[in-house]
Enzyme design. Structure first.
Site, PDB file in Angstrom:
ATOM      1  N   HIS A  83       0.842  -1.182   0.000  1.00  0.00           N
ATOM      2  CA  HIS A  83       0.000   0.000   0.000  1.00  0.00           C
ATOM      3  C   HIS A  83       0.887   1.244   0.000  1.00  0.00           C
ATOM      4  O   HIS A  83       1.769   1.364   0.843  1.00  0.00           O
ATOM      5  CB  HIS A  83      -0.868  -0.016   1.254  1.00  0.00           C
ATOM      6  CG  HIS A  83      -1.927   1.028   1.224  1.00  0.00           C
ATOM      7  ND1 HIS A  83      -1.663   2.350   1.461  1.00  0.00           N
ATOM      8  CD2 HIS A  83      -3.250   0.940   0.967  1.00  0.00           C
ATOM      9  CE1 HIS A  83      -2.786   3.035   1.340  1.00  0.00           C
ATOM     10  NE2 HIS A  83      -3.761   2.206   1.049  1.00  0.00           N
ATOM     11  N   TYR A 212      -7.353  10.784   5.000  1.00  0.00           N
ATOM     12  CA  TYR A 212      -7.273  11.676   6.157  1.00  0.00           C
ATOM     13  C   TYR A 212      -8.144  12.884   5.853  1.00  0.00           C
ATOM     14  O   TYR A 212      -7.848  13.634   4.917  1.00  0.00           O
ATOM     15  CB  TYR A 212      -5.841  12.163   6.388  1.00  0.00           C
ATOM     16  CG  TYR A 212      -4.850  11.071   6.750  1.00  0.00           C
ATOM     17  CD1 TYR A 212      -4.940  10.404   7.971  1.00  0.00           C
ATOM     18  CD2 TYR A 212      -3.806  10.724   5.880  1.00  0.00           C
ATOM     19  CE1 TYR A 212      -4.025   9.414   8.320  1.00  0.00           C
ATOM     20  CE2 TYR A 212      -2.886   9.739   6.214  1.00  0.00           C
ATOM     21  CZ  TYR A 212      -3.007   9.097   7.437  1.00  0.00           C
ATOM     22  OH  TYR A 212      -2.105   8.122   7.773  1.00  0.00           O
ATOM     23  N   PRO A 304      -1.898   7.095  17.896  1.00  0.00           N
ATOM     24  CA  PRO A 304      -2.017   6.303  16.654  1.00  0.00           C
ATOM     25  C   PRO A 304      -1.986   7.111  15.353  1.00  0.00           C
ATOM     26  O   PRO A 304      -2.060   6.518  14.282  1.00  0.00           O
ATOM     27  CB  PRO A 304      -3.359   5.581  16.832  1.00  0.00           C
ATOM     28  CG  PRO A 304      -4.106   6.364  17.848  1.00  0.00           C
ATOM     29  CD  PRO A 304      -3.111   7.052  18.715  1.00  0.00           C
ATOM     30  N   LYS A 308       2.808   4.070  14.414  1.00  0.00           N
ATOM     31  CA  LYS A 308       4.192   3.640  14.670  1.00  0.00           C
ATOM     32  C   LYS A 308       4.304   2.537  15.728  1.00  0.00           C
ATOM     33  O   LYS A 308       5.345   1.876  15.822  1.00  0.00           O
ATOM     34  CB  LYS A 308       5.033   4.837  15.146  1.00  0.00           C
ATOM     35  CG  LYS A 308       5.157   5.966  14.145  1.00  0.00           C
ATOM     36  CD  LYS A 308       5.890   5.531  12.907  1.00  0.00           C
ATOM     37  CE  LYS A 308       6.120   6.669  11.927  1.00  0.00           C
ATOM     38  NZ  LYS A 308       6.385   6.218  10.575  1.00  0.00           N
ATOM     39  N   TYR A 401       6.835   8.731   7.071  1.00  0.00           N
ATOM     40  CA  TYR A 401       5.561   8.016   7.140  1.00  0.00           C
ATOM     41  C   TYR A 401       5.777   6.505   7.100  1.00  0.00           C
ATOM     42  O   TYR A 401       5.142   5.758   7.827  1.00  0.00           O
ATOM     43  CB  TYR A 401       4.701   8.472   5.959  1.00  0.00           C
ATOM     44  CG  TYR A 401       3.257   8.067   5.993  1.00  0.00           C
ATOM     45  CD1 TYR A 401       2.440   8.399   7.067  1.00  0.00           C
ATOM     46  CD2 TYR A 401       2.687   7.367   4.929  1.00  0.00           C
ATOM     47  CE1 TYR A 401       1.094   8.035   7.083  1.00  0.00           C
ATOM     48  CE2 TYR A 401       1.348   7.015   4.933  1.00  0.00           C
ATOM     49  CZ  TYR A 401       0.563   7.343   6.019  1.00  0.00           C
ATOM     50  OH  TYR A 401      -0.756   6.993   6.029  1.00  0.00           O
TER      51      TYR A 401
END
Ligand code: RFL
Length: 404
Positions: A83, A212, A304, A308, A401
């Site tokens: 992804h 997001y 969250p 990580k 990221y």
């Protein structure tokens, strides 16, 4: 198990007693068994509970590399899906970052945490690893002394004690390891003051990207878990009971914040799990306290927003296995001190990026007397605009990221 002469308590021993069978404890257990080190994993819950507990889903490339190095990534390669795109939705429109083509050119693998735990447990048992389910560690004793031990409550309720040379505290945010830290141990905490309603929907993903949504009503997030299951998050007020909102209200709120009217409908389905997550973090000042070593959420909690936690847990478990092997072979703890220093560098990098992401996605209460303030809202818009337009900013984002 033997009856102790002194305390009429059931007694057992292992060179390394590992508390907790989450990603950290099970990676560690596998690596210790592979190195021929005598160890046991003590887990409070039963086997079916840990194999069905849905949490993380996005594995960083380095996590997959770590698991690959030790032959633990077979299930990930067979069933995981790569992804590499995320989509930001704001009042100004939407933009996508193909992060797999940015930064170091790496991508995530989507593989639910409960599947990873199931794989790790199967491998551990196949290799002859010892594990006790339904066994709750109560406290770690004498970690600074010559004879450390763990007191436990056995599945039948009886007290027991495990003598150890080292105790690995991999029992998460509410475990016995954290409670057993010496009074002088410092935990650096930060509360973002923001909460999320975490949802698992029995519905296919609605977009082929992590979504997001930054909205005046609060953040909303979309993350695929499998072709049938999608995780959603909705920012909510602190203290909201997880069952406060009806399914209809949840989907209506997701539609609004994800701007479904502009960008396409969300696939609705039954909400099969909900929890409220307060976005807070903490870091212990040292991952080593004598013979007690911390790894995973026991060592540091990350909010969250940047996914990580599970990735740090796997990385730390690999480093801890190496350090324990060295300490047991050489009879001194220098490698364990290095373990702590090395992990803290990774942890603080992850915390820094998480704070950046959290600030990007939310109005942070208390940052300004007026939460929806023009000043902070404008900063957030400027940050998003920079991310939309600046290749340098996008490369930085992509690197952080997918990395730890
Ligand atoms: P875990 O997984 O919490 O495992 C600890 C284990 O210890 C047991 N235990 C005890 N056993 C014996 N005695 C005691 N006294 C004990 N107390 C507890 C527990 O039953 C459990 O089996 O810790 P570990 O191994 O450190 O792993 C950490 C990760 O689980 C955690 O960081 C992630 O799940 C965080 N997280 C995410 N991380 C990511 O990297 N990517 C994500 O996408 C992501 N999504 C999430 C998440 C966490 C979430 N929750 C917990 C709020 C989504 C959610 C909703």
């Amino acid at each position: 198990m033997t009856e102790s002469r002194n305390c009429r308590t059931l007694c057992e021993s292992a060179d390394v007693v590992v508390l907790g069978a989450g990603p950290a404890g099970l990676v560690l257990g596998n690596l210790l068994v592979a190195a021929g080190i005598d160890c046991v994993v003590l887990e409070r819950a039963d086997r079916s509970h840990i194999q069905t507990r849905a949490r993380a889903g996005f594995l960083a490339p380095n996590t997959v590399r770590v698991l690959d190095r030790h032959g633990l990534a077979e299930g990930i390669h067979r069933h995981g899906r790569t992804h590499g795109t995320c989509e930001f939705r704001t009042a100004e429109g939407r933009f996508r970052l193909d992060y797999a083509a940015l930064g170091r050119g790496e991508q995530h693998t989507v593989y639910p945490q409960q599947n990873l735990v199931t794989d790790l447990l199967a491998r551990y048992l196949d290799a002859g690893g010892r594990i006790r389910f339904g066994t709750e560690a109560l406290a770690v004793h004498d970690a600074d002394g010559a004879a450390p031990y763990v007191t436990t409550r056995e599945p039948d309720g009886r007290p027991a004690r495990w003598d150890a040379r080292y105790v690995a505290g991999c029992d998460g945010r509410h475990g016995a390891a954290r409670r057993s830290l010496p009074p002088g141990a410092v935990r650096h905490r930060h509360d973002y003051g923001v909460s999320w309603l975490g949802l698992l929907a029995e519905a296919p993903p609605s977009l082929d990207a992590v979504g997001y949504a930054v909205h005046d009503r609060g953040f909303a997030g979309h993350m695929a878990r499998s072709p049938q299951i999608t995780r959603y998050y909705l920012q909510c007020g602190r203290g909201l009971p997880a069952d406060a909102w009806s399914e209809e209200r949840i989907w209506d709120e997701l539609d609004l914040r994800m701007r479904a009217a502009d960008h396409g409908p969300l696939h609705r389905g039954p909400i099969i799990e909900r929890c409220v997550v307060d976005l807070a973090c903490d870091v212990v000042d040292s991952l080593r306290h004598g013979s007690l070593l911390l790894a995973g959420d026991a060592a540091s909690l990350t909010a969250p927003a940047a996914a990580k936690g599970a990735n740090l847990a796997v990385l730390e478990a690999e480093l801890l296995a190496g350090a324990l092997a060295e300490a047991l072979a050489q009879g001194n703890g220098a490698a364990l001190d290095r373990y702590s220093t090395q992990c803290l560098a990774y942890i603080w990098r992850a915390q820094e990026f998480t704070q950046w992401m959290t600030g990007l996605l939310h109005a942070i209460p208390g940052q300004d007397p007026d939460e929806g303030s023009f000043f902070h809202g404008s900063l957030r818009r400027a940050r998003l605009d920079s991310l939309r337009t600046s290749r340098a900013h996008q490369d930085w984002f992509a690197e952080n990221y997918v990395g730890v």
